[in-house]
Design a protein around this motif. Structure first.
Motif, PDB file in Angstrom:
ATOM      1  N   ASP A 207      83.788  35.305  38.422  1.00  0.00           N
ATOM      2  CA  ASP A 207      83.847  36.756  38.319  1.00  0.00           C
ATOM      3  C   ASP A 207      84.725  37.155  37.137  1.00  0.00           C
ATOM      4  O   ASP A 207      85.834  36.622  36.960  1.00  0.00           O
ATOM      5  CB  ASP A 207      84.416  37.351  39.609  1.00  0.00           C
ATOM      6  CG  ASP A 207      84.552  38.856  39.531  1.00  0.00           C
ATOM      7  OD1 ASP A 207      83.529  39.558  39.598  1.00  0.00           O
ATOM      8  OD2 ASP A 207      85.703  39.321  39.365  1.00  0.00           O
ATOM      9  N   ALA A 208      84.243  38.065  36.303  1.00  0.00           N
ATOM     10  CA  ALA A 208      84.949  38.431  35.079  1.00  0.00           C
ATOM     11  C   ALA A 208      86.321  39.040  35.362  1.00  0.00           C
ATOM     12  O   ALA A 208      87.309  38.731  34.677  1.00  0.00           O
ATOM     13  CB  ALA A 208      84.097  39.406  34.265  1.00  0.00           C
ATOM     14  N   THR A 209      86.413  39.887  36.351  1.00  0.00           N
ATOM     15  CA  THR A 209      87.694  40.515  36.681  1.00  0.00           C
ATOM     16  C   THR A 209      88.698  39.477  37.154  1.00  0.00           C
ATOM     17  O   THR A 209      89.876  39.492  36.776  1.00  0.00           O
ATOM     18  CB  THR A 209      87.504  41.593  37.760  1.00  0.00           C
ATOM     19  OG1 THR A 209      86.555  42.565  37.302  1.00  0.00           O
ATOM     20  CG2 THR A 209      88.823  42.275  38.085  1.00  0.00           C
ATOM     21  N   GLU A 210      88.233  38.545  37.969  1.00  0.00           N
ATOM     22  CA  GLU A 210      89.104  37.489  38.469  1.00  0.00           C
ATOM     23  C   GLU A 210      89.560  36.575  37.333  1.00  0.00           C
ATOM     24  O   GLU A 210      90.733  36.172  37.268  1.00  0.00           O
ATOM     25  CB  GLU A 210      88.376  36.676  39.539  1.00  0.00           C
ATOM     26  CG  GLU A 210      89.125  35.457  40.060  1.00  0.00           C
ATOM     27  CD  GLU A 210      90.378  35.810  40.847  1.00  0.00           C
ATOM     28  OE1 GLU A 210      91.128  34.875  41.202  1.00  0.00           O
ATOM     29  OE2 GLU A 210      90.625  37.007  41.101  1.00  0.00           O
ATOM     30  N   LEU A 211      88.664  36.252  36.426  1.00  0.00           N
ATOM     31  CA  LEU A 211      89.037  35.397  35.297  1.00  0.00           C
ATOM     32  C   LEU A 211      90.078  36.080  34.423  1.00  0.00           C
ATOM     33  O   LEU A 211      91.045  35.441  33.993  1.00  0.00           O
ATOM     34  CB  LEU A 211      87.805  35.048  34.467  1.00  0.00           C
ATOM     35  CG  LEU A 211      88.059  34.145  33.258  1.00  0.00           C
ATOM     36  CD1 LEU A 211      88.574  32.772  33.703  1.00  0.00           C
ATOM     37  CD2 LEU A 211      86.789  33.980  32.426  1.00  0.00           C
ATOM     38  N   ALA A 212      89.897  37.365  34.155  1.00  0.00           N
ATOM     39  CA  ALA A 212      90.878  38.096  33.340  1.00  0.00           C
ATOM     40  C   ALA A 212      92.247  38.085  34.013  1.00  0.00           C
ATOM     41  O   ALA A 212      93.278  37.940  33.344  1.00  0.00           O
ATOM     42  CB  ALA A 212      90.406  39.525  33.107  1.00  0.00           C
ATOM     43  N   ARG A 213      92.262  38.221  35.341  1.00  0.00           N
ATOM     44  CA  ARG A 213      93.536  38.175  36.062  1.00  0.00           C
ATOM     45  C   ARG A 213      94.181  36.804  35.947  1.00  0.00           C
ATOM     46  O   ARG A 213      95.393  36.689  35.698  1.00  0.00           O
ATOM     47  CB  ARG A 213      93.314  38.527  37.533  1.00  0.00           C
ATOM     48  CG  ARG A 213      94.605  38.566  38.368  1.00  0.00           C
ATOM     49  CD  ARG A 213      94.310  38.759  39.839  1.00  0.00           C
ATOM     50  NE  ARG A 213      93.658  37.596  40.422  1.00  0.00           N
ATOM     51  CZ  ARG A 213      94.297  36.476  40.788  1.00  0.00           C
ATOM     52  NH1 ARG A 213      95.612  36.363  40.613  1.00  0.00           N
ATOM     53  NH2 ARG A 213      93.626  35.469  41.314  1.00  0.00           N
ATOM     54  N   LEU A 214      93.402  35.747  36.108  1.00  0.00           N
ATOM     55  CA  LEU A 214      93.937  34.386  36.028  1.00  0.00           C
ATOM     56  C   LEU A 214      94.488  34.085  34.640  1.00  0.00           C
ATOM     57  O   LEU A 214      95.564  33.482  34.500  1.00  0.00           O
ATOM     58  CB  LEU A 214      92.845  33.374  36.383  1.00  0.00           C
ATOM     59  CG  LEU A 214      92.363  33.369  37.832  1.00  0.00           C
ATOM     60  CD1 LEU A 214      91.142  32.468  37.982  1.00  0.00           C
ATOM     61  CD2 LEU A 214      93.482  32.922  38.774  1.00  0.00           C
TER      62      LEU A 214
END
Length: 326
Positions: A207-214
């Motif tokens: 998920d793009a949002t999750e990757l950006a957070r990580l």
């Protein structure tokens, strides 16, 4: 019955590829991802530091930086990284092109947070220790020698050198007697490249949002927020390069032309020299190669501001003139 089947087929339509969601972190790192529910993921750390960016003083540095991938960092030994990758069923790879160096992890989706941390450590805390440089140096020398021993690889390297001179003409492989002779020299090259504007994290199955957070919570967020320096535009100069090997009965001849980056693979496909599975290809190039008993393979390279397309001919040295004429 026929109309019912046809209607269902039409309703299904064609498969499409999802467009990645692209964002940027506070320090300028680009993050792109496409989701998925397969349970598998691929995460790549892409650094805009390929051989194109080398100078005379740093020739071979990109090759060394690639080989330092997944080595010792301040917080992890290479043994730990490899062992934990094995325990997680993951595959680690490092590769270099003329424009980028990529460290890639293929893993199960639930292991993505761990491996984003690993990639963050590589970017921010690789040690480039002198004792480890000696091991890396042997790997680099072997890869360079293997590439030079392959005539086709050497021919395509020569195509770039003749076409572009410097920049995109720089070899993918460290030259013999490279000025990069210490771990510190590789560290300095890495330091100049590892800034927000020259780094991207690209993933599939995440998920793009999750990757950006990580990425924002990893050590990648500690990279300086500098933009990429202006790069001199590639210019296809053209020229000729010859390498003589009197002992070899086989000769290779590469002919290349400039084109728009996006057009390179299309033009190579139109040339259509590759053989069919159970016979000879239908293109004039394939037919001529089969009739006269030589090999002709198309090649293409696409870069951010240049494209190259051409044909690599391999034939008996005594028959090369006739093969090239055809």
């Amino acid at each position: 019955m026929y109309s019912r089947v046809a209607t269902k087929a039409a309703a299904r339509g064609y498969a499409s590829v999802a467009s990645p969601a692209v964002t940027s972190t506070a320090n300028g790192i680009r993050v792109a991802a496409t989701g998925g529910d397969s349970g598998l993921a691929t995460v790549s750390l892409v650094i805009n530091a390929g051989s194109r960016h080398e100078t005379v003083e740093t020739a071979g540095a990109a090759h060394y930086l690639k080989a330092f991938g997944f080595r010792n960092t301040q917080g992890r030994t290479s043994f730990r990284t490899i062992r934990e990758a094995e325990l997680n069923g993951a595959q680690l790879t490092a590769e270099a092109t003329r424009e980028n160096i990529t460290y890639r992890v293929q893993c199960f989706s639930d292991a993505v947070p761990y491996f984003v941390d690993v990639l963050g450590d590589i970017a921010a805390e690789t040690r480039f220790a002198e004792h480890e440089f000696r091991d890396v140096e042997r790997v680099v020398e072997f890869e360079a020698l293997s590439a030079r021993a392959d005539a086709a690889t050497r021919a395509l390297d020569g195509v770039h050198q003749a076409a572009f001179r410097g920049g995109l003409g720089n070899s993918l492989y460290a030259p013999h007697g490279s000025p990069v002779a210490t771990g510190n020299a590789v560290a300095q090259y890495a330091k100049s490249a590892l800034v927000g504007g020259r780094v991207a994290v690209v993933a599939t199955g995440v998920d793009a949002t999750e990757l950006a957070r990580l990425v924002g919570e990893s050590k990648l967020s500690q990279l300086p927020s500098q933009s990429a320096p202006a790069l001199e535009a590639a210019q296809f100069v053209g020229g000729m390069q010859q390498v003589y090997e009197s002992a070899s009965p086989v000769a290779h001849y590469a002919l290349a032309f400039p084109c728009a980056p996006g057009a390179a693979p299309v033009l190579a496909a139109l040339l259509g020299s590759r053989r069919a599975k159970w016979g000879v290809g239908s293109s004039p190039l394939a037919q001529a190669a089969s009739r006269l008993g030589f090999s002709a393979e198309t090649f293409s390279f696409s870069y951010s501001d240049a494209g190259v397309v051409g044909v690599l001919v391999s034939a008996q040295a005594t028959h090369m003139r006739e093969a090239v004429k055809q």
